[in-house]
Scaffold this motif. Structure first.
Motif, PDB file in Angstrom:
ATOM      1  N   GLY A  26       0.852  -1.056  -0.135  1.00  0.00           N
ATOM      2  CA  GLY A  26      -0.003  -0.101   0.079  1.00  0.00           C
ATOM      3  C   GLY A  26       0.757   1.131   0.051  1.00  0.00           C
ATOM      4  N   TRP A  35       0.450   1.071   6.981  1.00  0.00           N
ATOM      5  CA  TRP A  35       0.781  -0.104   6.266  1.00  0.00           C
ATOM      6  C   TRP A  35       2.079  -0.651   7.033  1.00  0.00           C
ATOM      7  N   ARG A  43      -5.820   2.922   3.061  1.00  0.00           N
ATOM      8  CA  ARG A  43      -6.422   1.639   3.183  1.00  0.00           C
ATOM      9  C   ARG A  43      -7.567   1.373   2.554  1.00  0.00           C
ATOM     10  N   MET A  63      -8.534  -5.026  -0.001  1.00  0.00           N
ATOM     11  CA  MET A  63      -8.195  -6.233   0.967  1.00  0.00           C
ATOM     12  C   MET A  63      -9.031  -7.242   1.006  1.00  0.00           C
ATOM     13  N   GLY A 121      -1.039  -6.159   4.928  1.00  0.00           N
ATOM     14  CA  GLY A 121      -0.562  -4.988   4.138  1.00  0.00           C
ATOM     15  C   GLY A 121       0.869  -4.519   4.641  1.00  0.00           C
ATOM     16  N   TYR A 179      -2.331  -0.143  -5.172  1.00  0.00           N
ATOM     17  CA  TYR A 179      -1.934  -1.153  -4.580  1.00  0.00           C
ATOM     18  C   TYR A 179      -1.351  -2.416  -5.150  1.00  0.00           C
TER      19      TYR A 179
END
Length: 468
Positions: A218, A268, A381, A386, A404, A424
């Motif tokens: 990230g 992260w 994030r 995710m 992450g 990402y």
């Protein structure tokens, strides 16, 4: 670096699937064949610096997309000097949101044929491995993304948002093609976020090849090079003086070596430290946990920095890499220059680092930035990303954990983050640490990892852009 973190994180974190996998997520034989054919073709094109062959890669891929049903108006080869970028838009309904970019680069690091055991520009399968320059970095993922787009198109998949492939042409060198797209072709790139196949990825057990862990990248540090120069009138070497450019530069480099930038952190790094600290024994594990609980803890940062796997993850780092000094063996040097490469923590500017270095070396040392710096902040994030990655990993590599992390190296992701597109790293490749030969001799990936990456990206795109 991410592989080392994966190995640590793989000992504890659990993973849960986001949703049921699409039917027959594993790539059928025809798709695997097409992906191998594409990989063989582009590995066979020597697209390293100075060869001028990146446009040939772009033209080959563009033809595959057009023959696979993509409208010519949606396939763009964007030339720049002796390189090029390729942008391919898979049009969706728009009901799922703004587009998603899918990133990779078509250039590779130089490989000398005489040094390799096999021709680096011929894809070779031996003992379950695919050998060739770019198989891991990152032509393998280019082949996978291309084959996945063609598979989805053949299945009449209509995404809920546009999916846009962006293959750049000089990530390994100047990153000018990515910058050109971001600055002059923004109409092709308007997106909510990007998935970078050149970041993230998974680690396999050295013992039995079992999937251990996967990290989503990230954030990444930025590479900025500074030139430190001392000048002097010089003179005859028979009459030495204390004011010698080489000695003064040596003193300056000693000051750079002794200096530590203040600790830094982001969501992260704290996530990765928290997870790794729970399973790492001894002082390092305690330091990781303490830093995650008390960001900026100086003693914890010092302990973490002493470990090679983590040295780049708690602060900006600078190291001398090249020297150039003097003009004759019998003359006092009139100048001495050191190249200092800094890996800058996200959120810190190149100017701030230059100022800190200047304070350490003093006013007699000139400091110049060698290239236009590419400095970017961390991406926020996104739980949807995710969740989709956890699902893709669970389907393609059951049992692997997901977390992450921040990378200590730089990719084209920095260009897109700087342009306001959160990025990402979600590579589909899993490797053993002992099989990681990216940039080195006999670069390779396993056949199984290549095929599993086809599953990974297929599930990931279904989750993030499936019908709404």
């Amino acid at each position: 670096m991410l592989k080392l973190l994966c190995l640590t994180l793989g000992l504890t974190l659990g993973v849960s699937a986001a949703a049921a996998a699409p039917p027959d997520a594993a790539a059928p034989e025809g798709v695997r064949h097409d992906a191998r054919e594409i990989l063989a073709a582009i590995v066979g094109i020597e697209s390293s610096i100075g060869k001028g062959q990146v446009p040939k890669v772009a033209d080959y891929l563009a033809d595959r997309f057009r023959r696979g049903g993509f409208a010519a108006a949606d396939v763009h080869v964007v030339p720049l000097g002796d390189s090029a970028s390729l942008v391919v838009r898979y049009r969706g309904t728009g009901r799922g949101g703004r587009p998603i970019l899918l990133l990779a680069h078509m250039d590779v690091v130089t490989a000398k044929r005489e040094d390799w055991q096999r021709d680096p520009f011929t894809l070779t399968e031996e003992h379950g491995y695919l050998f060739g320059r770019g198989t891991a970095d990152i032509k393998g993922e280019i082949a996978v993304l291309t084959a996945t787009f063609l598979r989805l198109k053949a299945e009449h998949f209509v995404p809920s948002r546009d999916l846009v492939i962006v293959f750049t042409g000089d990530e390994e060198t100047e990153q000018l093609t990515a910058q050109d797209l971001a600055e002059h072709h923004r109409d092709l790139l308007d997106a909510e976020f990007a998935l970078n196949s050149d970041g993230g990825g998974g680690t396999l057990s050295e013992d039995d090849g079992r999937p251990l862990a996967y990290v989503v990248q990230g954030a990444e540090k930025s590479s900025v090079t500074y030139l430190l120069t001392v000048r002097n009138p010089g003179g005859h070497s028979s009459r030495p003086r204390k004011d010698n450019a080489i000695y003064e530069l040596a003193d300056a480099l000693e000051a750079v070596r002794a200096y530590q930038f203040p600790p830094k952190w982001n969501d992260w790094t704290l996530e990765s430290f928290r997870a790794a600290g729970a399973v790492t024994a001894g002082p390092l594990g305690a330091a990781l946990t303490r830093f995650a609980e008390h960001p900026g803890d100086a003693a914890a940062a010092q302990e973490i920095s002493a470990d090679p796997a983590y040295v780049g993850l708690v602060r900006t780092t600078c190291v001398a890499t090249l020297l150039q000094a003097g003009h004759a063996e019998n003359a006092l040097p009139q100048s001495a220059t050191a190249t200092v490469n800094c890996r800058i923590f996200p959120g810190t500017s190149a100017a701030e680092v230059k100022e800190a270095l200047q304070q350490q070396v003093g006013p007699r040392v000139e400091i110049d930035i060698a290239h236009v710096p590419l400095v970017s902040d961390a991406s926020p994030r996104r739980e949807d990303v995710m969740r989709a990655v956890r699902h893709a990993v669970a389907v393609a590599h059951p049992g692997a954990t997901v977390s992450g992390a921040m990378a200590a190296y730089a990719t084209d992701g920095a260009v897109f983050r700087r342009a306001g597109i959160p990025t990402y790293g979600t590579s589909g490749l899993f490797l053993k640490d002992s099989d990681d030969f990216a940039h080195g001799l006999n670069e390779r990936i396993t056949v199984d990892a290549f095929n599993a990456s086809l599953t990974h990206w297929y599930v990931l795109l279904h989750d993030l852009a499936g019908p709404r």
